[in-house]
Scaffold this active site. Structure first.
Site: not given
Lengths: 183, 183
Positions: B68, B141, B7
């Site tokens: 991501e 996260d 992330d």
């Protein structure tokens, strides 16, 4: 001071090396474009850009790397690619301990042409004149990279003066104390 | 299949490693956050992220890296940092020949919770349940990185089947031909 300018992009990443000090004639050391195929995998394109930038750093050993500061005003997809390519350029320089400086497109245009709204042709024309080239570097990304390097040299008078002093000291370590700057 | 989920972020880059195959219980191998100081030089932060990701790749040897996919809908400054951190993660993986896959936040949420609009708490709760953890990983996260890895394992049934077949073949190279998938 030797500066590598990088106009970041995934498809065409402009690179240009300029030697010089503010207030003196500048010298172009090299100019080119690191290209990656638009249909390649994104990770592979970033690896190719890394290899390209590394090759330029190896060959020209710049003291500073000037990268265009990316804004997200434009096309979303383009901006992401530009941000990613700029990250690779910054990473390569910082990994070697080379200071990285960012300049906005308007700062560069204003430094080179006197107007922050100058168009590509005007920037190309001024780069050609300032570096005493026979013709404007092509593509525009290459000219922009040289413009970034010139912009950085001109906007860093303090660094330039320091480097001048160091250069004088190294050239004549046992001579009299360095004289004041007369220009 | 072992997947490292990333992330991306400059201040906090979530990382999580999950082992598993679609349709079987999943195993968390590791989870954490690569942090860089907000007041540090951007180039130095990218170098720190590179070192962090490299350490995770060295330790866990994932077969895939799921990152991501970044969009520029949000805050301009944040998005640029996210794009730059994601570039470093993709570069590290691709340099080693590890395939990189990108998933959008809604793909991840939909895969994990059944809804592309799930909130952070819901994602955290499902990650906790699916990996049989005692508590949701913190910060968010870190949970998001695990969610990315799970999403990738579940969205890659073809790759999973191939890997299953290879695993069976390696486990019993002289045995009978592999049986069809019965699930």
């Amino acid at each position: 001071m030797r500066v590598l300018g990088v106009d970041p992009g995934l498809t065409r990443c402009g690179v240009g090396v300029v030697d010089g000090i503010a207030g003196r004639p500048l010298t172009m050391v090299g100019v080119g474009v690191v290209r990656t195929p638009p249909d390649a995998d994104l990770g592979d394109r970033l690896v190719a850009i890394e290899q390209g930038i590394e090759a330029w750093l190896d060959e020209h050993r710049p003291e500073r790397v000037a990268v265009e500061r990316v804004f997200s005003q434009h096309n979303v997809r383009t901006v992401m690619g530009t941000a990613q390519a700029s990250a690779v350029a910054m990473l390569c320089a910082s990994r070697r301990g080379i200071p990285v400086v960012l300049h906005t497109p308007s700062e560069v245009k204003a430094a080179i042409t006197g107007s922050g709204r100058a168009d590509k042709d005007q920037v190309g024309a001024m780069v050609t004149r300032l570096l005493r080239l026979a013709a404007p570097p092509k593509p525009a990304d290459a000219a922009d990279a040289l413009a970034l390097a010139i912009c950085h040299i001109w906007r860093s008078p303090a660094q330039n003066r320091l480097q001048e002093a160091v250069a004088r000291h190294r050239a004549a370590p046992s001579a009299q104390p360095p004289k004041g700057r007369t220009a």
